[in-house]
Design an enzyme around this catalytic site. Structure first.
Site, PDB file in Angstrom:
ATOM      1  N   GLU A  11       0.963  -1.096   0.021  1.00  0.00           N
ATOM      2  CA  GLU A  11      -0.080   0.059   0.067  1.00  0.00           C
ATOM      3  C   GLU A  11       1.004   1.259  -0.097  1.00  0.00           C
ATOM      4  O   GLU A  11       2.163   1.277   0.491  1.00  0.00           O
ATOM      5  CB  GLU A  11      -1.015   0.018   0.960  1.00  0.00           C
ATOM      6  CG  GLU A  11      -0.388  -0.296   2.635  1.00  0.00           C
ATOM      7  CD  GLU A  11      -0.148   0.844   3.452  1.00  0.00           C
ATOM      8  OE1 GLU A  11      -0.264   2.067   3.054  1.00  0.00           O
ATOM      9  OE2 GLU A  11      -0.318   0.829   4.778  1.00  0.00           O
ATOM     10  N   HIS A  71      13.229   0.354  -7.487  1.00  0.00           N
ATOM     11  CA  HIS A  71      12.368  -0.802  -7.139  1.00  0.00           C
ATOM     12  C   HIS A  71      13.343  -1.630  -6.271  1.00  0.00           C
ATOM     13  O   HIS A  71      14.557  -2.065  -6.797  1.00  0.00           O
ATOM     14  CB  HIS A  71      11.631  -1.793  -8.091  1.00  0.00           C
ATOM     15  CG  HIS A  71      10.991  -2.864  -7.339  1.00  0.00           C
ATOM     16  ND1 HIS A  71      10.042  -2.802  -6.516  1.00  0.00           N
ATOM     17  CD2 HIS A  71      11.348  -4.158  -7.665  1.00  0.00           C
ATOM     18  CE1 HIS A  71       9.697  -4.162  -6.247  1.00  0.00           C
ATOM     19  NE2 HIS A  71      10.277  -4.934  -6.920  1.00  0.00           N
ATOM     20  N   ASP A  86      11.010 -11.108  -3.796  1.00  0.00           N
ATOM     21  CA  ASP A  86      10.344  -9.886  -3.758  1.00  0.00           C
ATOM     22  C   ASP A  86       9.044  -9.721  -3.417  1.00  0.00           C
ATOM     23  O   ASP A  86       8.090 -10.197  -3.693  1.00  0.00           O
ATOM     24  CB  ASP A  86      10.368  -9.344  -5.229  1.00  0.00           C
ATOM     25  CG  ASP A  86       9.888  -7.892  -5.617  1.00  0.00           C
ATOM     26  OD1 ASP A  86       9.500  -7.123  -4.597  1.00  0.00           O
ATOM     27  OD2 ASP A  86       9.766  -7.513  -6.447  1.00  0.00           O
ATOM     28  N   ARG A  97       0.905  -2.557  12.111  1.00  0.00           N
ATOM     29  CA  ARG A  97      -0.010  -3.369  11.334  1.00  0.00           C
ATOM     30  C   ARG A  97      -0.519  -2.693  10.088  1.00  0.00           C
ATOM     31  O   ARG A  97      -1.678  -3.091   9.481  1.00  0.00           O
ATOM     32  CB  ARG A  97      -1.376  -3.980  11.846  1.00  0.00           C
ATOM     33  CG  ARG A  97      -1.043  -4.905  13.261  1.00  0.00           C
ATOM     34  CD  ARG A  97      -2.078  -5.515  13.788  1.00  0.00           C
ATOM     35  NE  ARG A  97      -2.667  -6.784  12.762  1.00  0.00           N
ATOM     36  CZ  ARG A  97      -1.756  -7.994  12.822  1.00  0.00           C
ATOM     37  NH1 ARG A  97      -1.024  -8.162  13.874  1.00  0.00           N
ATOM     38  NH2 ARG A  97      -2.453  -8.993  11.888  1.00  0.00           N
ATOM     39  N   CYS A 135       7.801  -1.254  -1.874  1.00  0.00           N
ATOM     40  CA  CYS A 135       8.902  -2.058  -2.134  1.00  0.00           C
ATOM     41  C   CYS A 135      10.040  -1.951  -1.061  1.00  0.00           C
ATOM     42  O   CYS A 135      10.688  -2.739  -0.502  1.00  0.00           O
ATOM     43  CB  CYS A 135       9.762  -2.066  -3.230  1.00  0.00           C
ATOM     44  SG  CYS A 135      10.182  -0.605  -3.867  1.00  0.00           S
TER      45      CYS A 135
END
Length: 280
Positions: free
Chosen positions: A39, A107, A122, A64, A69
């Site tokens: 998210e 990334h 990943d 939580r 990435c």
């Protein structure tokens, strides 16, 4: 086990004792995908993203929340190191949208050495994220619980591809050179602040469950897939319904004093996205 590792395993629902084995690597990878959603809410709120070990731990494990990435694979790298794996982060260039020019390195992925063999992991590429580690080997189809992947070579670089509608789609290109914390900070800053960054203009979420179910969210539109087929598709009527779905569908924590966010905060940023969806 350390308190960090104990808390992480509770977060992902892993009840076994981890060891340096392919079985553990696969199990941790899949459970992470299922428990900690991808998210970008902090980018759109906007809240600055802290890439320190403690910052990532507090957000993704204690509060939580989820993340993208730099956070997801940063956390997973720390976990694997504490278990005893030999692992380091690499950086890649996202090419899934076929950009006309080569994009920057934004990334983060992981390179793992296991029994003398290199593997790629990943847990942070959104809806097309790997849900199992794959061998760093060119040209072979590799199955994961949520799809087929393969690696190709481009000179000294590697390209990860996934099977999509009977063809291979490139996801990102990466190199094997040593990366440093400053490189992740720079890539994260670009991703969160560059005016045309995709993450600044859409609410994006995804979660991959161990039974093969994939859940995705783009702004107000939710889709649930299984084995490549759409099981459910709906557009939430308002931000209140969306706010509830973040918690019930994706298991997102929203009440933490530092990393939580209110319905009113979400309403403030989603107003513009609702207008965009109506025009689309």
């Amino acid at each position: 086990m350390t308190p960090f590792l104990t808390a992480y395993l509770q977060r992902i629902g892993w009840t076994q004792t981890p060891d340096v084995s392919l079985e553990t690597l696969r199990g941790l990878h899949l459970h992470h995908n299922g428990a900690i959603p991808f998210e970008n809410i902090d980018v759109i709120l906007p809240h600055e993203i802290d890439l320190s070990d403690e910052g990532i731990f507090q957000k993704l494990v204690v509060a939580r929340r989820g993340g993208y990435c730099f956070e997801q694979n940063g956390l997973f790298e720390r976990v694997l190191k504490e278990v005893g794996f030999t692992v380091r982060s690499l950086l890649g260039r996202v090419i899934i949208a076929d950009p006309p020019d080569m994009p920057p390195r934004t990334h983060r992925i992981l390179l793992i050495q296991l029994a003398g063999e290199p593997w790629i992991a990943d847990v942070g590429f959104g809806g097309q994220s790997l849900t199992a580690p794959i061998r760093l080997q060119e040209g072979i189809e590799q199955a994961t619980p949520h799809g087929l992947y393969r690696l190709q070579r481009n000179g000294d670089d590697w390209i990860l591809q996934f099977r999509h509608h009977e063809r291979w789609q490139s996801m990102y290109q990466f190199e094997m050179g040593q990366q440093y914390q400053a490189d992740f900070v720079m890539g994260n800053f670009h991703t969160a602040h560059w005016p045309t960054s995709h993450f600044r203009h859409h609410l994006l979420m995804s979660r991959h469950l161990p039974d093969g179910v994939k859940q995705t969210l783009t702004n107000f539109h939710f889709t649930q897939w299984q084995h490549g087929q759409v099981q459910e598709s709906q557009t939430f009527a308002d931000v209140a319904a969306l706010y509830e779905a973040l918690q019930t569908r994706f298991g997102l924590g929203v009440s933490d004093a530092r990393h939580g966010f209110s319905l009113q905060q979400l309403e403030a940023v989603m107003a513009g996205f609702a207008q965009h969806d109506e025009k689309a």
